[in-house]
Write a protein that holds these residues in place. Structure first.
Motif, short mmCIF file in Angstrom:
data_model
loop_
_atom_site.label_atom_id
_atom_site.label_comp_id
_atom_site.label_asym_id
_atom_site.label_seq_id
_atom_site.Cartn_x
_atom_site.Cartn_y
_atom_site.Cartn_z
N PRO A 74 -22.81 -14.97 -49.05
CA PRO A 74 -22.85 -14.89 -50.52
C PRO A 74 -23.39 -13.56 -51.04
CG PRO A 74 -23.58 -17.05 -49.80
CD PRO A 74 -23.44 -16.22 -48.56
N ARG A 75 -24.43 -13.03 -50.40
CA ARG A 75 -24.95 -11.74 -50.84
C ARG A 75 -23.94 -10.62 -50.59
NH1 ARG A 75 -30.14 -11.53 -52.12
NH2 ARG A 75 -30.58 -9.44 -51.36
N SER A 112 -21.40 -10.20 -53.39
CA SER A 112 -21.88 -9.45 -54.55
C SER A 112 -21.86 -7.95 -54.28
CB SER A 112 -23.29 -9.89 -54.94
OG SER A 112 -23.28 -11.24 -55.39
N ASP A 154 -20.18 -19.42 -50.91
CA ASP A 154 -20.75 -20.71 -50.52
C ASP A 154 -20.27 -21.82 -51.45
OD1 ASP A 154 -22.29 -22.31 -48.90
OD2 ASP A 154 -24.11 -22.07 -50.11
N ARG A 207 -20.88 -16.75 -59.75
CA ARG A 207 -21.50 -18.04 -60.03
C ARG A 207 -20.53 -19.19 -59.79
NH1 ARG A 207 -24.29 -18.45 -65.74
NH2 ARG A 207 -22.12 -18.43 -66.40
N ASP A 256 -23.70 -14.69 -54.67
CA ASP A 256 -25.09 -14.57 -55.06
C ASP A 256 -25.12 -14.03 -56.49
OD1 ASP A 256 -27.77 -13.81 -55.47
OD2 ASP A 256 -28.08 -13.46 -53.33
N LYS A 259 -27.46 -14.02 -58.81
CA LYS A 259 -28.67 -13.27 -59.18
C LYS A 259 -28.55 -11.82 -58.69
CE LYS A 259 -33.67 -13.10 -58.60
NZ LYS A 259 -33.87 -12.57 -59.96
N LEU A 260 -28.14 -11.64 -57.45
CA LEU A 260 -27.95 -10.29 -56.93
C LEU A 260 -26.88 -9.56 -57.73
CD1 LEU A 260 -28.41 -8.03 -54.87
CD2 LEU A 260 -26.78 -9.19 -53.35
#
Length: 309
Positions: free
Chosen positions: A96-97, A100, A153, A277, A282, A284-285
């Motif tokens: 997920p990171r 981003s 994810d 989202r 991710d 937030k990242l």
């Protein structure tokens, strides 16, 4: 350099105004959502349609510019994908990171790009950025969806039908396709319709930039780590170099060269956060990357245009 800064300063000030308006709560979050939808579904499609429908693509370096941008974004996507094993092994960056980082590195903010092209080049710059959108938006949308499907994810891979639906319902894509249709068939646009589109287009750029400022969240920034730093500076430092390299390779000069640099230098698309989202990235990242990129771009874009333009 000073001319570039002078042209970009109004954009920076309007971005700051959007940030101030949001933080003072003069406009509520629900109202900002409505303004963003107005810009996304009406104002920017209007300026795109008019620019493409009336553009003289025979006079513009459409083929060479399109090839330069297509090669540039392809190299950027391959570069980021090639870095994934290293990022995972060295910095424990999970799927997920990574999505981003991918979106932050390869996607671009059309709102900012159009405003900068209009400020630096004028009406021709908007037409050149329309060429960039024709080439880049479908490719980057598909690539982002596929990467999120593979490394996100969400637990659900998008079908071919869903990817196709996302593309043909995208208001930018609809405006681009309609503009090409009118242009190729030389369909005349009545003067009243042209005046209406001009008025909508005049509102698109300042409203879009205000929305960019309103979306900034300085409080979300934490101490920059490998994910935030790589997601920011691959886009702002490497992408302009790659774009300039392919522009030189295909012999793109003048205003078209500047337009390529703008497309390759602006921060990532603001709707990257929504896609992250919705598809298990991710988010937030992604928000942190968008914020840091927008702030850093106020320095990197003038430098890139001065050195490479």
């Amino acid at each position: 350099m000073l001319m570039t800064l002078a042209a970009l300063l109004p954009i920076i000030l309007i971005t700051a105004l959007g940030y101030a308006l949001e933080r003072t709560n003069i406009i509520s979050r629900d109202q900002w959502s409505g303004i963003e939808r107005l810009a996304y579904f009406l104002l920017f499609p209007a300026i795109l349609f008019q620019s493409i429908a009336l553009a003289d693509f025979g006079r513009l370096p459409t083929l060479s510019m399109g090839l330069s941008l297509l090669c540039a974004i392809s190299v950027m996507m391959l570069l980021v994908l090639a870095l994934r094993p290293f990022l995972q092994a060295r910095f424990a960056i999970n799927g997920p990171r990574f999505t981003s980082i991918f979106q932050g590195s390869v996607r671009w903010n059309g709102f900012l790009a159009l405003a900068m092209a209009d400020s630096l080049i004028g009406a021709e710059g908007v037409a050149l950025l329309a060429i960039a959108m024709v080439v880049m938006i479908p490719v980057l949308n598909i690539a982002s969806i596929l990467v999120l499907s593979r490394y996100g994810d969400s637990g659900e891979a998008p079908t071919v039908a869903k990817v196709a639906r996302d593309l043909y319902t995208n208001p930018f894509n609809i405006a681009i396709a309609a503009g090409i249709f009118f242009n190729v068939l030389a369909i005349p646009i009545p003067s009243i319709a042209q005046t209406t589109l001009t008025m909508l287009g005049a509102a698109a750029l300042p409203v879009g930039i205000i929305c960019v400022g309103a979306s900034l969240d300085l409080n979300s920034l934490r101490r920059p780590g490998p994910a935030l730093s790589s997601g920011t500076f691959i886009r702002l430092l490497i992408s302009p170099l790659v774009g300039a390299g392919f522009a030189a390779l295909f012999g793109v000069t003048g205003s078209a060269h500047i337009a390529i640099l703008i497309a390759c230098s602006v921060p990532s698309a603001s709707n990257s956060f929504l896609l992250a989202r919705l598809m298990g990235g991710d988010a937030k990242l992604m928000a942190e990357i968008l914020t840091l990129q927008t702030l850093a771009a106020m320095v990197t874009i003038p430098v890139a245009l001065a050195l490479l333009g």
